[in-house]
Design a protein around this motif. Sequence first.
Motif, short mmCIF file in Angstrom:
data_model
loop_
_atom_site.label_atom_id
_atom_site.label_comp_id
_atom_site.label_asym_id
_atom_site.label_seq_id
_atom_site.Cartn_x
_atom_site.Cartn_y
_atom_site.Cartn_z
N LEU A 18 3.40 4.76 5.01
CA LEU A 18 3.44 6.06 4.32
C LEU A 18 3.72 7.17 5.32
O LEU A 18 3.02 7.31 6.33
CB LEU A 18 2.09 6.31 3.64
CG LEU A 18 1.93 7.71 3.01
CD1 LEU A 18 2.90 7.91 1.85
CD2 LEU A 18 0.49 7.92 2.53
N PHE A 74 5.75 8.70 -3.27
CA PHE A 74 4.32 8.62 -3.64
C PHE A 74 3.90 10.07 -3.86
O PHE A 74 3.39 10.73 -2.96
CB PHE A 74 3.60 7.95 -2.46
CG PHE A 74 2.12 7.85 -2.56
CD1 PHE A 74 1.51 7.23 -3.65
CD2 PHE A 74 1.31 8.34 -1.55
CE1 PHE A 74 0.14 7.12 -3.72
CE2 PHE A 74 -0.07 8.23 -1.60
CZ PHE A 74 -0.65 7.62 -2.69
N TYR A 125 -3.45 4.45 -10.65
CA TYR A 125 -3.91 4.84 -9.32
C TYR A 125 -5.43 5.01 -9.36
O TYR A 125 -5.96 5.78 -10.17
CB TYR A 125 -3.20 6.15 -8.96
CG TYR A 125 -3.46 6.66 -7.56
CD1 TYR A 125 -3.25 5.86 -6.45
CD2 TYR A 125 -3.89 7.97 -7.36
CE1 TYR A 125 -3.47 6.35 -5.16
CE2 TYR A 125 -4.10 8.47 -6.08
CZ TYR A 125 -3.89 7.65 -4.98
OH TYR A 125 -4.11 8.13 -3.71
N TYR A 169 -2.77 0.69 -7.82
CA TYR A 169 -2.89 1.13 -6.42
C TYR A 169 -4.34 1.55 -6.20
O TYR A 169 -4.79 2.53 -6.78
CB TYR A 169 -1.94 2.32 -6.21
CG TYR A 169 -1.73 2.79 -4.77
CD1 TYR A 169 -2.74 2.74 -3.80
CD2 TYR A 169 -0.50 3.31 -4.38
CE1 TYR A 169 -2.51 3.19 -2.51
CE2 TYR A 169 -0.28 3.77 -3.08
CZ TYR A 169 -1.28 3.70 -2.15
OH TYR A 169 -1.06 4.15 -0.86
N ASP A 171 -6.90 3.08 -3.66
CA ASP A 171 -6.74 3.92 -2.47
C ASP A 171 -8.08 4.55 -2.10
O ASP A 171 -8.74 5.18 -2.94
CB ASP A 171 -5.71 5.02 -2.79
CG ASP A 171 -5.18 5.72 -1.55
OD1 ASP A 171 -5.71 5.48 -0.45
OD2 ASP A 171 -4.22 6.50 -1.70
N GLY A 173 -8.04 6.83 0.00
CA GLY A 173 -7.60 8.18 0.38
C GLY A 173 -7.18 8.20 1.84
O GLY A 173 -7.73 7.46 2.67
N SER A 174 -6.19 9.03 2.13
CA SER A 174 -5.67 9.07 3.49
C SER A 174 -6.76 9.52 4.46
O SER A 174 -7.42 10.53 4.23
CB SER A 174 -4.47 10.01 3.54
OG SER A 174 -3.72 9.72 4.69
N GLY A 175 -6.93 8.75 5.53
CA GLY A 175 -7.92 9.09 6.54
C GLY A 175 -9.35 8.76 6.12
O GLY A 175 -10.30 9.26 6.72
N GLY A 199 -4.63 0.78 0.01
CA GLY A 199 -4.44 1.66 1.16
C GLY A 199 -5.65 2.56 1.37
O GLY A 199 -6.61 2.55 0.61
N GLY A 200 -5.54 3.35 2.46
CA GLY A 200 -6.58 4.33 2.76
C GLY A 200 -7.46 3.93 3.92
O GLY A 200 -8.25 3.00 3.81
N GLY A 201 -7.29 4.60 5.05
CA GLY A 201 -8.19 4.42 6.19
C GLY A 201 -8.01 3.12 6.95
O GLY A 201 -8.90 2.74 7.71
N ILE A 221 -0.12 1.78 5.01
CA ILE A 221 -0.74 2.41 6.18
C ILE A 221 -0.02 3.73 6.46
O ILE A 221 1.21 3.77 6.51
CB ILE A 221 -0.66 1.50 7.42
CG1 ILE A 221 -1.36 0.17 7.14
CG2 ILE A 221 -1.29 2.18 8.63
CD1 ILE A 221 -1.34 -0.79 8.31
N GLY A 222 -0.79 4.79 6.64
CA GLY A 222 -0.20 6.10 6.92
C GLY A 222 -0.75 6.69 8.19
O GLY A 222 -0.21 6.50 9.30
N ASN A 223 -1.86 7.39 8.02
CA ASN A 223 -2.50 8.15 9.09
C ASN A 223 -2.52 7.48 10.47
O ASN A 223 -2.13 8.09 11.46
CB ASN A 223 -3.97 8.37 8.69
CG ASN A 223 -4.30 9.82 8.56
OD1 ASN A 223 -3.45 10.64 8.30
ND2 ASN A 223 -5.56 10.13 8.77
#
Length: 242
Positions: A18, A74, A125, A169, A171, A173-175, A199-201, A221-223
């Motif tokens: 992401l 997204f 979601y 999905y 999640d 949450g990011s981070g 996803g998320g963290g 995977i983002g952060n």
Amino acid sequence: MHNNAFSLSKTDRKLGILIDPDKHTEDDLTDFSKKIQELDPDFILIGGSLIYKSKISASAKLLQTLTDKPLVLFPGHFTQLTDYVDAVLLLSLISGRNADLLIGQHVLAAPKLKSMNAQIISTGYMLIDGGRPTSVSYMSNSQPIPADKTDIAICTAQAGELIGMKMIYMDAGSGALQPISPQMVADVANAIDIPLIVGGGIRKVEALDAYWNAGANLIVIGNALEEHDSALLRELSRKKSN
Ligand code: 1GP
């Protein structure tokens, strides 16, 4: 024209990266996408809670020239819809009770979505508590499902499937401080017949096998990869070369 199909099945073990355009300048996005390309992910997702349409369009357009991976939007808001993506996750926040995110945004998005060539993928979601408020929990004005309430997560995912959503999905949450437990992922994956995204963290490479073995079909995977000098990036590269 970039024309890569997004596909996900119940037996897939795929990886998505992401990218939040707000975290990158144009030069930096070029460098970052080269690193990402080396990891050979199955998809690149693009989105975030605060990005303006012009920024997301410019970033998506640039990414389409830099990667041959399917680019998946997204979206955090209907104004983020852009033509420079291969697919759009049409998210319905089924863990929440905010009507705007269950139908309001969809109504506003519908004319644009109908005019786009991108695949539109109806996605249930579900926010799962990740140990601290995240941008998405704050911006969505909704409460996540408690991390230990697997029964609620199962019923919510099943409801999404029965309504006709094509994937779920989950999640944190990011981070997120705590990623979703692989046990909850396994219980939800076993309870539905549509693909599951998680996803998320996620900061550890071991989590990938744990989630895939639990039945996740796509891990996002983002952060952790966007942080400079990411240890995870190195670990993932090593995993791939082994
Ligand atoms: C967030 O699932 C994604 O919506 C990715 O989360 O940025 O914490 O990896 P991270």
